[in-house]
Motif scaffolding. Structure first.
Motif, PDB file in Angstrom:
ATOM      1  N   GLY A  27      33.106  64.425 -20.805  1.00 43.68           N
ATOM      2  CA  GLY A  27      32.354  63.827 -19.982  1.00 43.68           C
ATOM      3  C   GLY A  27      30.785  64.450 -19.981  1.00 43.68           C
ATOM      4  N   PHE A  28      30.546  65.402 -21.236  1.00 40.37           N
ATOM      5  CA  PHE A  28      29.146  65.965 -21.566  1.00 40.37           C
ATOM      6  C   PHE A  28      28.254  64.833 -22.519  1.00 40.37           C
ATOM      7  N   THR A  29      26.759  65.124 -22.311  1.00 42.23           N
ATOM      8  CA  THR A  29      26.170  64.568 -23.248  1.00 42.23           C
ATOM      9  C   THR A  29      25.822  65.563 -24.207  1.00 42.23           C
ATOM     10  N   VAL A  30      25.847  65.310 -25.491  1.00 40.74           N
ATOM     11  CA  VAL A  30      25.646  66.290 -26.559  1.00 40.74           C
ATOM     12  C   VAL A  30      24.689  65.852 -27.394  1.00 40.74           C
ATOM     13  N   THR A  31      23.758  67.118 -27.686  1.00 37.65           N
ATOM     14  CA  THR A  31      22.711  67.022 -28.847  1.00 37.65           C
ATOM     15  C   THR A  31      23.205  68.079 -29.944  1.00 37.65           C
ATOM     16  N   ALA A  32      23.369  67.611 -31.154  1.00 31.84           N
ATOM     17  CA  ALA A  32      23.806  68.702 -32.099  1.00 31.84           C
ATOM     18  C   ALA A  32      22.947  68.961 -33.192  1.00 31.84           C
ATOM     19  N   ALA A  33      22.786  70.179 -33.506  1.00 25.33           N
ATOM     20  CA  ALA A  33      21.936  70.542 -34.799  1.00 25.33           C
ATOM     21  C   ALA A  33      22.638  71.146 -35.754  1.00 25.33           C
TER      22      ALA A  33
END
Length: 234
Positions: A27-33
């Motif tokens: 259920g998390f929104t994820v921004t990956a780098a």
């Protein structure tokens, strides 16, 4: 926590993609780098609710990235290390991280740690007044211990009248001490009450946070009771 936005900075493609999918399934929104510099740019542009940072990153390592984030924000930070090495752990915590996990990690454990840190953040922001610290109230919801003043309603701390900036974890730690001044609190109790660990945890997390708190409110304000834990001097 469907609207919770996680920034995940990890240079290993397999770990980054697998962890992102796992977090999104929960259920998390994820921004990956994939490196520290991109992670810093993403932090500044996306304003995540929590940052998950690998220690070993190209461009800007995770500890340095944590310091840069902490200079700009009190957003919760969890460090990720491939080793349970004391140096990695302590450096990350001293840089301002709230917690850490070691690789390889189980996704359920990671999710539990993230949610525990977020609960601390929420509780620090909404903690109710009425803690009886016995330290001589300076006003409604205000506790005083020597030159230290704690406003439990406004979640503000002042020392000699000057504001003291604490992270949510440091604030919860101070509130725990101020609720029982003069009482020795064990590391295990602090892990349970401040870090929401109802399972075993690494007491180095407590020790480093106590040192960070001492640096802000005065070295002598929190006393070490060897073999037992810590207590706040009234």
């Amino acid at each position: 926590m469907a609207d919770t936005h996680v920034l995940f900075v990890e240079d290993d493609d397999v770990i980054r993609e697998a962890t992102q999918l796992s977090l999104e399934r929960n259920g998390f929104t994820v921004t990956a780098a994939a490196d520290g510099l991109d992670g810093l740019a993403a932090f500044r542009s996306r304003h995540p609710d929590i940052a998950l940072l690998d220690v070993m990153l190209p461009g800007l390592d995770g500890v340095s990235l944590c310091r840069r984030i902490r200079e700009e924000s009190l957003v919760p930070v969890i460090m990720v290390s491939a080793r349970a090495d004391s140096i990695d752990v302590v450096l990350g915590l001293e840089a301002g991280a709230d917690d850490y996990v070691t690789k390889p990690f189980d996704s359920t454990v990671l999710v539990a740690r993230i949610r525990a840190v977020l609960r601390r953040f929420d509780h620090a922001a909404t903690a109710s007044a009425g803690q009886d610290g016995g330290g001589g109230a300076a006003g409604p919801g205000t506790l005083r211990f020597g030159d230290l003043e704690i406003d439990t309603e406004g979640m503000e701390v002042r020392r000699d009248g000057a504001p003291v900036l604490l992270t949510p974890t440091e604030m919860r730690l101070l509130l725990e001490f101020s609720a029982a001044p003069g009482t020795v609190l064990s590391r295990d109790r602090l892990l349970e009450r401040v870090w929401d660990y109802d399972w075993g945890g690494d007491t180095r997390v407590v020790d480093v946070h106590v040192q960070r708190l001492r640096g802000k409110i005065g070295q002598r304000r929190i006393e070490t009771v060897r073999g037992f834990g810590y207590k706040l001097r009234g």
